[in-house]
Design an enzyme around this catalytic site. Structure first.
Site, PDB file in Angstrom:
ATOM      1  N   ASP A   1       9.442  48.991  25.244  1.00 44.10           N
ATOM      2  CA  ASP A   1      10.058  48.570  26.269  1.00 44.10           C
ATOM      3  C   ASP A   1      11.270  49.800  27.082  1.00 44.10           C
ATOM      4  O   ASP A   1      11.501  50.634  26.081  1.00 44.10           O
ATOM      5  CB  ASP A   1      10.852  47.435  26.146  1.00 44.10           C
ATOM      6  CG  ASP A   1       9.847  46.407  26.186  1.00 44.10           C
ATOM      7  OD1 ASP A   1       8.795  46.342  26.163  1.00 44.10           O
ATOM      8  OD2 ASP A   1      10.424  45.215  25.978  1.00 44.10           O
TER       9      ASP A   1
ATOM     10  N   GLY B   1       1.161  50.653  25.075  1.00 41.91           N
ATOM     11  CA  GLY B   1       0.548  51.910  24.731  1.00 41.91           C
ATOM     12  C   GLY B   1      -0.106  52.090  23.267  1.00 41.91           C
ATOM     13  O   GLY B   1      -0.368  53.191  22.987  1.00 41.91           O
TER      14      GLY B   1
ATOM     15  N   ASP C   1       1.137  40.255  27.408  1.00 41.12           N
ATOM     16  CA  ASP C   1       2.021  40.788  26.418  1.00 41.12           C
ATOM     17  C   ASP C   1       1.178  40.803  24.832  1.00 41.12           C
ATOM     18  O   ASP C   1       0.013  40.111  24.928  1.00 41.12           O
ATOM     19  CB  ASP C   1       3.247  40.145  26.103  1.00 41.12           C
ATOM     20  CG  ASP C   1       4.300  41.105  25.722  1.00 41.12           C
ATOM     21  OD1 ASP C   1       3.907  42.255  25.460  1.00 41.12           O
ATOM     22  OD2 ASP C   1       5.421  40.696  26.117  1.00 41.12           O
TER      23      ASP C   1
END
Ligand SMILES: *[C@@H]1O[C@H](CO)[C@@H](O)[C@H](O)[C@H]1NC(C)=O
Length: 395
Positions: free
Chosen positions: A222, A202, A167
């Protein structure tokens, strides 16, 4: 230039400037690419499995993970290809041990991650874990891996981990290209093939540089369990269709099927769009509470076969793409919420010669249509619904 190519060209041009501060780094990535930065042989088709986040967020424990593994097997989902059991944020203690190693949360994961890996491996499944390319994970309940990449990769390998979601929170403003490839190299040195899932939302258009770095890359922030958010994830993902291929996939985020806030026909659209877009199929619901509709959708072997087709070409809007054996997958989507629509697939738009005669297999009705089609195909689609076919040219 055809429309799709033109779009990619425009996107690339627009992105050039946003990337120029990273261009030197991209050259680094490229030169390492010559030695194949990420050569783990994984992700030849999109990964399939389950992940804890969409339903549980950081409120997880080892019982939940074991139960998910049990149900993947008992429901028959694992036989259909759902083999990854992925732990998301919330599995660790806030502080590293005296040697700097990550430590599983003593209260919620008292048996440790290695025991969980052994457990799922015995069932023929694989274990995924979560880390963050920053100082803390997104839930801020455990440390990130920035600066500890080699140590953490070795820890994951020693536990028997098979998949890493990485992440992007609390990253100190350091660009993804200065953080993600370090973990790629660390995983390559860790001595175990570990699927590497880039989750930088992205931010820096990872489709453009992700292939030598990860096995998949998130193309947006998300998903949520609602129609608008779901459709907008796949629309953003569609821009990068040309960059997907075996070993490196666009990732529009995990599935919400079964989480309860969309209608059955909307979840059918969700699953169909993800499948035809060669997205990772990571279930995100409480597997123990799956209803019949949820299991029916997630178990559609014909739709899964489109996702897992060895050709590995991501379909594009109008939502069509080639499959092996000269077949074409096509999805006719009605985005209107209040009226049924006649939707036409013109052969020219879906990559077939206009004179081609095809046989159509309906993947949700599980029937081969008696009528053959040539040049185009028009069907009536209910609101927020889709029809999905595999078209097979006949001599
Ligand atoms: C794990 O979480 C579930 C659901 O919140 C709960 O029912 C269970 O008691 C928890 N188990 C442990 C060992 O914490």
């Amino acid at each position: 230039m055809e429309k799709g190519k033109m779009l990619v060209f425009v996107v690339l041009t627009l992105l050039f400037c946003s990337l120029c501060d990273s261009s030197r780094l991209m050259k680094n990535v490229e030169s390492q690419n010559r030695r194949n930065l990420l050569a783990n042989g994984l992700g030849l088709t999109p990964p399939m499995g389950w992940n804890s986040w969409n339903h549980y967020h950081e409120n997880i424990n080892e019982t939940i993970i074991r139960k998910a593994a049990n149900v993947l097997v008992s429901s028959g989902l694992s036989e259909l290809g759902y083999i990854y059991v992925n732990i998301d944020d919330g599995w660790g203690e806030m502080t590293r041990d005296i040697d700097g190693n990550l430590v599983p949360d003593k209260k919620h994961f008292p048996s440790g991650i290695k025991a969980l890996a052994d457990y799922v491996h015995k069932k023929g499944l694989k274990l995924g874990i979560y880390a963050d390319a920053g100082y803390y994970t997104c839930a801020k309940r455990m440390p990130g891996s920035l600066g500890y990449e080699e140590q953490d990769a070795k820890t994951f390998a020693s536990w028997g981990v098979d998949y890493l979601k990485y992440d992007n929170c609390n990253n100190g403003g350091i660009k993804p290209l200065q953080r993600y490839p370090i973990m790629t190299r660390a995983l390559m040195k860790a001595g175990r093939p570990i699927y590497f899932s880039l989750c930088e939302w992205g931010d820096m258009h990872p489709a453009l540089w992700g292939f030598p770095v990860g096995n998949s890359w998130r193309t947006s922030d998300d998903i949520d369990d609602n129609w608008e958010r779901m459709v907008s994830r796949i629309d953003r993902n569609d821009v990068y269709a040309d960059f997907a291929k075996p070993g490196g996939w666009n990732d529009p985020d995990m599935l919400e099927v079964g989480n309860g806030k969309m209608k059955k026909h909307e979840y059918v659209v969700h699953f169909s769009l993800w499948a035809i877009s060669k997205a990772p199929l990571l279930i995100g619901c409480d597997l123990g509470k799956m209803d019949d509709d949820t299991l029916e959708i997630l178990s559609n072997a014909e739709v899964i076969a489109v996702n897992q087709d060895p050709l590995g070409v991501q379909a594009k809007r109008v939502w069509a793409g080639p499959l092996s054996e000269y077949r074409v997958a096509v999805l006719l989507l009605n985005k209107f919420s209040d009226r049924r629509s006649e939707i036409t697939a013109e052969w020219e738009d879906i990559g077939l010669d206009p004179s081609t005669v095809v046989q159509a297999r309906d993947l949700w009705e599980h029937e081969t249509l008696e009528r053959q089609f040539v040049g185009k195909m028009t069907v009536t689609v209910e609101p927020h619904s889709c029809k999905m076919y595999v078209l097979k040219p006949i001599a």
